[in-house]
Write an enzyme that holds these catalytic residues in place. Structure first.
Site, PDB file in Angstrom:
ATOM      1  CB  SER A   1      -0.834  -0.140   1.473  1.00  0.00           C
ATOM      2  OG  SER A   1      -0.056  -0.066   2.234  1.00  0.00           O
TER       3      SER A   1
ATOM      4  CG  ASN B   1       2.086  -0.467  -5.618  1.00  0.00           C
ATOM      5  OD1 ASN B   1       2.962  -0.270  -6.304  1.00  0.00           O
ATOM      6  ND2 ASN B   1       1.513  -1.781  -5.276  1.00  0.00           N
ATOM      7  CE1 TYR B   2      -4.823   0.469  -5.057  1.00  0.00           C
ATOM      8  CE2 TYR B   2      -2.957  -0.979  -4.097  1.00  0.00           C
ATOM      9  CZ  TYR B   2      -3.124  -1.134  -5.131  1.00  0.00           C
ATOM     10  OH  TYR B   2      -4.222  -1.702  -5.875  1.00  0.00           O
ATOM     11  CG  LEU B   3      -0.806   4.601   1.511  1.00  0.00           C
ATOM     12  CD1 LEU B   3      -0.244   3.950   2.677  1.00  0.00           C
ATOM     13  CD2 LEU B   3      -2.353   4.696   1.702  1.00  0.00           C
TER      14      LEU B   3
END
Length: 940
Positions: free
Chosen positions: A894, A897-899
């Site tokens: 995360s 890639n996501y935060l």
DNA sequence: GACTTGACTTGTATCCAGGGGG
DNA sequence: CCCCCTGGATACAAGTCAAGTC
């Protein structure tokens, strides 16, 4: 209807957090074995929607029968709940045994241990299950080998203090070997066990102080819904029962009313004028003067300057003097908080000694040494330039081409392969492939019949005619000597001398220098993967039908090269030529080839720190921020669509609700020659269970399926009544293997999303919800007055919340329990020290009250010592908490890639936390743009 | 087909206990 | 007693490549 707030609702254990990967995969696999049979039917059904329509109508008349498999599952669950309660008991017995001064805490700890040992137990079981999957002859062949190793390693894993449990575990195992059917139940039980122990955690945690209570609770994250549901309030109470007649009316045309959210016009440039933070001193880009110097020269001159002499170019001096201060600040920080008292002294001494030594060795000044260590070649501040809007990715691209795997080295003659007891000298090709298998003998893969069959089939293809005539049965092959040889090789590699290691390192650096960089639009950038994948056996995840197939050696003749026309075209290895050289500047890859197992294209691309990747990343977060602006409208839209006439629209709306609320992946359709995993759109009826009431909650949907990488997703989610009713309709007259959303696929979903907001796709919700969750959690969990380690714990917790939301799991690290025990011991000694220091201090204060100045001074000293110790203790305890909470959760994915990195960066800046504590070097490289860009006031 | 996401494996740095020497 | 060195354990980073999305 209760919708949880991501931050405040901690009391619902989502179960999915608890598992370790292996047991999940295995458990599910077996539990679903029936679905394998249905798989093909399901797949065709999802492709042929029209037929489905008809079938739907037909089914309406046929009675309720929906799923006997569901009933079976229920049965399983019931029986498992017995086991569940028994495990409960034993865990409370455990508790009784524990006596410590901090009772509550210790209680919890024992629960965790129980939890852990349960998991280990289950994992062992799964191993056994895998064995069972194998065909008999294989088992004969490998049992002595694999089985023994596994059981011995498992013994190492569990602690010596749990002999009792151990014995029972072993007994369990034996029983399992005998009773196949029981194992399914066991697996269910293991899930239940996990639930139970986390419940234990929960109840006991109530007793604790705030800090500790947070510590053991599982966080349930459901993004951003709380305020929403209140907004929606009354309208949600309206219930529409769809009657059969109404259903008949439901129309399948594409004319459904779409509430289109007014699209926001946005582009990267729009965000350029956001407040730019001050540049951290060590992240600066070349100064203007520097920009004028050609890149390569600049690099070369820097290197020279750093390694050779005291005489620096003015440019370098500038850089260094700027960079130094910050680093020093951080270093100081570190030491102050991390290495108090004696240790600190020691560490400092060690440090200074070291630096003296190395300086004497190679560098005259400490500044230089530091500089050299972290020399940053060049920072290209591409984010301050304007973006190309024409779809081209570059104007100039030059590179050396990929690096091929080293040629095969035949085995020495002393290493024999045997077939049916007799030594057989294999041809080079078949020996190489045999070697791939021999290397994997210890791996679980070789216990799977799919793997073995695929391997054997492909192996025979490379055999000579004579070999194929002779070698007909894998179980008669003896790879042991080969395996031992490879093991000895790797042993040897591990034991390399310092010199050898250094030489190897130098060689690798040389290669990296030659192949690892490219020149793109006048800048030198790192390539991500310049090595072509070596040949080997395909290691598909989960139950991949192609596992074990041979991944062929890639030759230059297979490789496409992409570079600009006016660049130096890379030369193929001597005697070879490229498949093709092309000059396509609309793509970002430098080379590509097609891998033979799945016929997929593989690419050589740039490192994440590159402009090309960074820009994309940035854009991704900008899209997510845009979603933030439209999210309310979008939610309104899909809520309204729950009542739509068209089944298609309803399904889309419910799916979108799941994607938004649970951060599910889109769920593309898959071919039969891939592992059977699903995402939202490809969910099947067998993957959810509906409960009007479960554990005191209304309208609960239980998700249980294998997602990406065959990671199990298990979640019990209370949903709104209308969603529940819709799901009931979607499931009516369907088999377990039928698609839940039979009128929906990812294409149509994404088309719809695009209408709602340009650039919006299903995965944006994941990014959005991850980032917004982080931001909220950080806000909530960070105490501005806390120490830095406490803040870091808070950050990790926020990060963890996201990882749980996204279901990022990992296997419990090897030796986790062992290292936890060591840590606990350490904490205990520290506690004793604190006690002692406390007593000392008490005595000293008494003395000081009536005593002289001297005694008062002594008292002060004692006080300080005590405080130091307390702080150390606190730090250790924080570490313990952090580590334990993290054991099954992977934070990296995360984070990477996501935060939105700007959230983290601004948090760091706002709270004075060094960015190094949050991002390691690679991560800092990747997020350089964000570190540069975001100030303390950045808001996602 | 192109690109991102993701878990796992491998490689490397760091920590730390213990022993020898000054 | 302090310092240094060493080897083993451990933690973390980097690399790998499969598996997703669009």
């Amino acid at each position: 209807m209760s919708v949880e707030n991501p931050a405040s609702d901690n009391d619902c254990d989502s179960g999915k957090v608890n598992g370790n990967k292996n047991e999940h995969v295995n458990g599910i696999h077996n539990g679903y074995s029936s679905s394998e049979k249905h798989k093909s039917s399901h797949k065709s059904s999802s492709k042929d929607k029209h037929r489905d329509k008809d079938r739907d109508r037909d089914h309406k008349s046929s009675s309720k029968h929906s799923s006997s498999s569901n009933r079976d599952k229920d049965k399983d669950r019931h029986s498992s709940s017995k086991n569940h309660s028994s495990s409960h008991k034993s865990s409370s017995k455990d508790k009784e045994r524990d006596r410590d001064r901090d009772k509550h805490k210790e209680k919890d700890r024992s629960d965790k241990e129980k939890d852990r040992s349960d998991k280990e137990k289950d994992r062992h079981r799964s191993d056994k299950d895998r064995h069972r999957d194998k065909d008999k002859s294989d088992r004969e062949k490998h049992k002595s080998n694999d089985g023994e190793k596994k059981s011995s390693s498992s013994k190492e894993n569990s602690s010596s203090t749990k002999d009792k449990e151990h014995k029972s575990k072993d007994r369990d195992k034996e029983r399992d070997e005998k009773e196949r059917h029981k194992s399914d139940k066991d697996r269910h039980r293991s899930d239940k066990d996990k639930h139970s122990s986390s419940k234990d955690k929960h109840s006991s945690s109530k007793l604790k102080d705030k800090h500790n209570s947070e510590k053991h609770e599982k966080i349930k994250i459901e993004p951003d819904f709380d305020d929403y549901s209140t907004k929606q309030g009354p309208s949600l109470e309206i219930e529409v029962e769809i009657k059969p007649e109404v259903k008949e009316e439901i129309d399948d045309g594409y004319g459904g009313a779409n509430t289109t959210v007014s699209s926001c016009d946005y582009s990267m440039s729009q965000f350029k004028d956001e407040p730019l933070s001050e540049l951290p001193p060590d992240e600066e880009s070349p100064s203007e003067g520097e920009e004028d110097i050609p890149l390569l020269e600049r690099m070369a001159s820097k290197k020279r300057a750093a390694s050779e002499s005291e005489e620096e170019t003015p440019l370098l001096q500038r850089k260094k003097s700027k960079k130094k201060p910050k680093k020093e600040i951080y270093d100081d920080d570190d030491e102050e908080e991390e290495a108090p008292s004696k240790k600190k002294k020691k560490a400092e001494k060690r440090k200074s000694n070291k630096s003296i030594k190395t300086e004497a060795d190679e560098n005259p000044s400490p500044i230089k040494r530091k500089k050299k260590d972290e020399e940053e070649p060049e920072v290209w501040k591409w984010w301050e330039e304007s973006k190309k809007e024409d779809g081209t990715k570059w104007h100039f691209l030059e590179h050396k081409g990929p690096l091929f795997a080293p040629a095969y080295e035949p085995l020495p003659d002393t290493v024999k392969f045997r077939y049916d007891g007799k030594v057989v000298k294999l041809s080079q090709d078949s020996e190489e492939v045999a070697g791939f298998y021999a290397r994997m003998l210890d791996h679980d893969y070789t216990t799977k019949s799919t793997f073995n069959n695929n391997f054997f089939g492909d192996w025979r293809k490379v055999m000579t005619h004579e070999e194929t005539k002779l070698i007909k049965d894998l179980s008669k092959c003896d790879f042991k000597e080969m395996q031992a040889y490879f093991q000895s090789l790797s042993e040897k590699n591990k034991n390399r001398t310092k010199e050898e290691k250094a030489a190897l390192k130098a060689k690798n650096e040389e290669i990296q220098k030659e192949y690892g960089f490219c020149i793109i639009d006048g800048h030198k950038e790192k390539i991500g993967n310049f090595r072509i994948e070596p040949p080997g056996l395909f290691r598909g995840r989960g139950e991949h039908p192609k596992m074990g197939m041979l991944k062929r050696r890639v030759m230059p003749e297979d490789v496409l090269i992409n570079c600009s026309k006016d660049s130096k075209i890379p030369k193929p290895p001597a005697g070879h030529k490229w498949k093709e050289v092309r000059h396509d500047n609309t793509v970002t890859w430098l080379a590509s080839w097609t891998e033979n197992v799945q016929s997929q294209a593989k690419y050589v691309m740039l490192n994440p720190s590159s402009k090309l990747k960074g820009e994309k990343d940035w854009q991704k977060y900008e899209t997510a921020r845009h979603l933030h602006k439209s999210i309310d409208k979008i939610r309104d839209t899909y809520r309204a669509d729950w009542k739509a006439k068209e089944m298609r629209v309803r399904q889309r709306a419910v799916a979108l609700y799941f994607i938004d609320r649970l951060a599910l992946r889109a769920g593309n359709e898959k071919d039969d020659d891939q592992a059977d995993t699903v995402g939202c759109c490809s969910l099947r009826v067998e993957h959810i269970e509906l409960h009007k009431e479960k554990d005191g909650k209304e309208y609960v949907v239980v998700f249980d399926f294998l997602g990406k990488d065959s990671i199990r997703y298990y979640n019990e989610v209370p949903v709104e009544k209308r969603v529940f009713k819709n799901l009931e309709i979607f499931m009516e007259h369907k088999k377990g293997s039928d698609d839940l959303f039979d009128r929906l696929n990812t294409q149509t979903l994404n088309e719809h999303l695009k209408d709602l907001m340009p650039g919006l796709t299903a995965k944006v919700f994941r990014t959005y919800n991850a980032s917004i969750t982080l931001q909220k959690q950080l806000e909530e969990l960070t105490d501005p007055d806390a120490s830095i380690p406490e803040k870091i714990l808070a950050y990790n917790r926020a990060n963890r919340a996201v990882a749980i939301l996204c279901n990022h799991q990992r296997a419990v690290p090897k030796g986790h329990s062992k290292s936890m025990e060591a840590l606990k011991e350490k904490i205990q000694t520290k506690r004793d020290q604190v006690d002692e220091a406390e007593a000392d201090y008490r005595d000293a204060t008494k003395a000081a009250k009536r005593g002289s100045v001297k005694e008062k001074l002594a008292c002060d000293k004692k006080k300080k010592a005590l405080e130091r110790l307390k702080e150390q203790l606190k730090k250790l305890e924080l570490q313990e908490t952090d580590r334990d909470e993290n054991k099954t959760i992977a934070l990296g994915t995360s984070k990477l890639n996501y935060l939105d990195p700007r959230i983290s960066v601004s948090w760091c800046k706002k709270h004075g936390v060094p960015i190094e504590k949050i991002y390691n070097k690679t991560q800092r490289d990747k997020f350089r743009w964000a570190i540069d860009m975001a100030g303390p006031d950045y808001v996602f």
